[in-house]
Design a protein around this motif. Sequence first.
Motif, PDB file in Angstrom:
ATOM      1  N   UNK A   1       0.843  -1.194   0.000  1.00  0.00           N
ATOM      2  CA  UNK A   1       0.000   0.000   0.000  1.00  0.00           C
ATOM      3  C   UNK A   1       0.877   1.243   0.000  1.00  0.00           C
ATOM      4  N   UNK A   2       1.108   1.776  -1.187  1.00  0.00           N
ATOM      5  CA  UNK A   2       1.859   3.008  -1.333  1.00  0.00           C
ATOM      6  C   UNK A   2       0.930   4.220  -1.372  1.00  0.00           C
ATOM      7  N   UNK A   3      -0.288   4.046  -0.901  1.00  0.00           N
ATOM      8  CA  UNK A   3      -1.237   5.150  -0.860  1.00  0.00           C
ATOM      9  C   UNK A   3      -1.097   6.014   0.378  1.00  0.00           C
ATOM     10  N   UNK A   4      -0.256   5.592   1.303  1.00  0.00           N
ATOM     11  CA  UNK A   4      -0.009   6.353   2.518  1.00  0.00           C
ATOM     12  C   UNK A   4       1.297   7.110   2.335  1.00  0.00           C
ATOM     13  N   UNK A   5       1.254   8.423   2.512  1.00  0.00           N
ATOM     14  CA  UNK A   5       2.430   9.256   2.288  1.00  0.00           C
ATOM     15  C   UNK A   5       3.222   9.396   3.585  1.00  0.00           C
ATOM     16  N   UNK A   6       3.838   8.322   3.983  1.00  0.00           N
ATOM     17  CA  UNK A   6       4.630   8.296   5.205  1.00  0.00           C
ATOM     18  C   UNK A   6       5.913   7.522   4.915  1.00  0.00           C
ATOM     19  N   UNK A   7       7.044   8.146   5.153  1.00  0.00           N
ATOM     20  CA  UNK A   7       8.334   7.544   4.795  1.00  0.00           C
ATOM     21  C   UNK A   7       8.558   6.187   5.465  1.00  0.00           C
ATOM     22  N   UNK A   8       8.258   6.098   6.743  1.00  0.00           N
ATOM     23  CA  UNK A   8       8.455   4.828   7.457  1.00  0.00           C
ATOM     24  C   UNK A   8       7.539   3.731   6.911  1.00  0.00           C
ATOM     25  N   UNK A   9       6.284   4.088   6.701  1.00  0.00           N
ATOM     26  CA  UNK A   9       5.331   3.118   6.148  1.00  0.00           C
ATOM     27  C   UNK A   9       5.809   2.628   4.778  1.00  0.00           C
ATOM     28  N   UNK A  10       6.247   3.550   3.941  1.00  0.00           N
ATOM     29  CA  UNK A  10       6.685   3.174   2.594  1.00  0.00           C
ATOM     30  C   UNK A  10       7.938   2.305   2.625  1.00  0.00           C
ATOM     31  N   UNK A  11       8.842   2.586   3.554  1.00  0.00           N
ATOM     32  CA  UNK A  11      10.028   1.738   3.701  1.00  0.00           C
ATOM     33  C   UNK A  11       9.623   0.321   4.093  1.00  0.00           C
ATOM     34  N   UNK A  12       8.623   0.205   4.952  1.00  0.00           N
ATOM     35  CA  UNK A  12       8.101  -1.116   5.334  1.00  0.00           C
ATOM     36  C   UNK A  12       7.492  -1.834   4.131  1.00  0.00           C
ATOM     37  N   UNK A  13       6.805  -1.087   3.277  1.00  0.00           N
ATOM     38  CA  UNK A  13       6.201  -1.688   2.085  1.00  0.00           C
ATOM     39  C   UNK A  13       7.280  -2.215   1.139  1.00  0.00           C
TER      40      UNK A  13
ATOM     41  N   UNK B   1      10.169 -19.331  -8.654  1.00  0.00           N
ATOM     42  CA  UNK B   1       9.445 -18.550  -9.645  1.00  0.00           C
ATOM     43  C   UNK B   1      10.183 -17.234  -9.868  1.00  0.00           C
ATOM     44  N   UNK B   2       9.920 -16.595 -10.986  1.00  0.00           N
ATOM     45  CA  UNK B   2      10.632 -15.354 -11.291  1.00  0.00           C
ATOM     46  C   UNK B   2       9.693 -14.157 -11.472  1.00  0.00           C
ATOM     47  N   UNK B   3       8.472 -14.272 -10.975  1.00  0.00           N
ATOM     48  CA  UNK B   3       7.518 -13.166 -11.087  1.00  0.00           C
ATOM     49  C   UNK B   3       6.855 -12.943  -9.730  1.00  0.00           C
ATOM     50  N   UNK B   4       6.827 -11.681  -9.309  1.00  0.00           N
ATOM     51  CA  UNK B   4       6.071 -11.290  -8.122  1.00  0.00           C
ATOM     52  C   UNK B   4       5.051 -10.251  -8.570  1.00  0.00           C
ATOM     53  N   UNK B   5       3.793 -10.582  -8.382  1.00  0.00           N
ATOM     54  CA  UNK B   5       2.709  -9.632  -8.666  1.00  0.00           C
ATOM     55  C   UNK B   5       2.495  -8.774  -7.438  1.00  0.00           C
ATOM     56  N   UNK B   6       2.308  -7.472  -7.652  1.00  0.00           N
ATOM     57  CA  UNK B   6       2.070  -6.576  -6.526  1.00  0.00           C
ATOM     58  C   UNK B   6       1.050  -5.530  -6.900  1.00  0.00           C
ATOM     59  N   UNK B   7       0.405  -4.992  -5.890  1.00  0.00           N
ATOM     60  CA  UNK B   7      -0.529  -3.892  -6.088  1.00  0.00           C
ATOM     61  C   UNK B   7       0.169  -2.597  -5.707  1.00  0.00           C
ATOM     62  N   UNK B   8      -0.394  -1.477  -6.148  1.00  0.00           N
ATOM     63  CA  UNK B   8       0.160  -0.175  -5.781  1.00  0.00           C
ATOM     64  C   UNK B   8      -0.437   0.308  -4.465  1.00  0.00           C
ATOM     65  N   UNK B   9      -1.651  -0.099  -4.161  1.00  0.00           N
ATOM     66  CA  UNK B   9      -2.253   0.266  -2.891  1.00  0.00           C
ATOM     67  C   UNK B   9      -3.622   0.888  -3.015  1.00  0.00           C
ATOM     68  N   UNK B  10      -4.039   1.494  -1.922  1.00  0.00           N
ATOM     69  CA  UNK B  10      -5.364   2.059  -1.799  1.00  0.00           C
ATOM     70  C   UNK B  10      -5.297   3.580  -1.786  1.00  0.00           C
ATOM     71  N   UNK B  11      -6.362   4.182  -2.229  1.00  0.00           N
ATOM     72  CA  UNK B  11      -6.491   5.629  -2.171  1.00  0.00           C
ATOM     73  C   UNK B  11      -6.986   5.994  -0.773  1.00  0.00           C
ATOM     74  N   UNK B  12      -6.201   6.775  -0.037  1.00  0.00           N
ATOM     75  CA  UNK B  12      -6.542   7.134   1.330  1.00  0.00           C
ATOM     76  C   UNK B  12      -7.071   8.561   1.398  1.00  0.00           C
ATOM     77  N   UNK B  13      -7.969   8.777   2.338  1.00  0.00           N
ATOM     78  CA  UNK B  13      -8.558  10.103   2.528  1.00  0.00           C
ATOM     79  C   UNK B  13      -7.458  11.125   2.798  1.00  0.00           C
ATOM     80  N   UNK B  14      -7.562  12.254   2.142  1.00  0.00           N
ATOM     81  CA  UNK B  14      -6.600  13.330   2.325  1.00  0.00           C
ATOM     82  C   UNK B  14      -5.387  13.249   1.428  1.00  0.00           C
ATOM     83  N   UNK B  15      -5.269  12.175   0.648  1.00  0.00           N
ATOM     84  CA  UNK B  15      -4.141  12.016  -0.278  1.00  0.00           C
ATOM     85  C   UNK B  15      -4.671  12.204  -1.691  1.00  0.00           C
ATOM     86  N   UNK B  16      -4.150  13.203  -2.370  1.00  0.00           N
ATOM     87  CA  UNK B  16      -4.579  13.441  -3.748  1.00  0.00           C
ATOM     88  C   UNK B  16      -4.121  12.289  -4.645  1.00  0.00           C
TER      89      UNK B  16
END
Length: 99
Positions: A7-19, A35-50
Amino acid sequence: MLTSYCDFGILDERHNAEQVESIKREIDAAVLVGTNIVRMTAGWQHEGVRSEEALANAARGLRMCLDYAEEHSVMIALEDHPDIGLYIKDFLTILELVD
């Protein structure tokens, strides 16, 4: 293929490092299971984040995982859900920003 999420929808440096670390662990797991493929999501749209901020943050997070994936001969496949990148225009924006 290994399926993961983040979830890269949260604009927090620590959270993003954890992701990023979470995706790196998924890359390690992919290597372990052969296997040589990892599927990932970009995350959720959070309130207050454009939307533009969320897309840029998702691209930064994805970019931070790519060298590690390449070093381990693993491809990252970005999924087009749950929120960020759901629409093709936004999905393409993320990919353009990664470059």
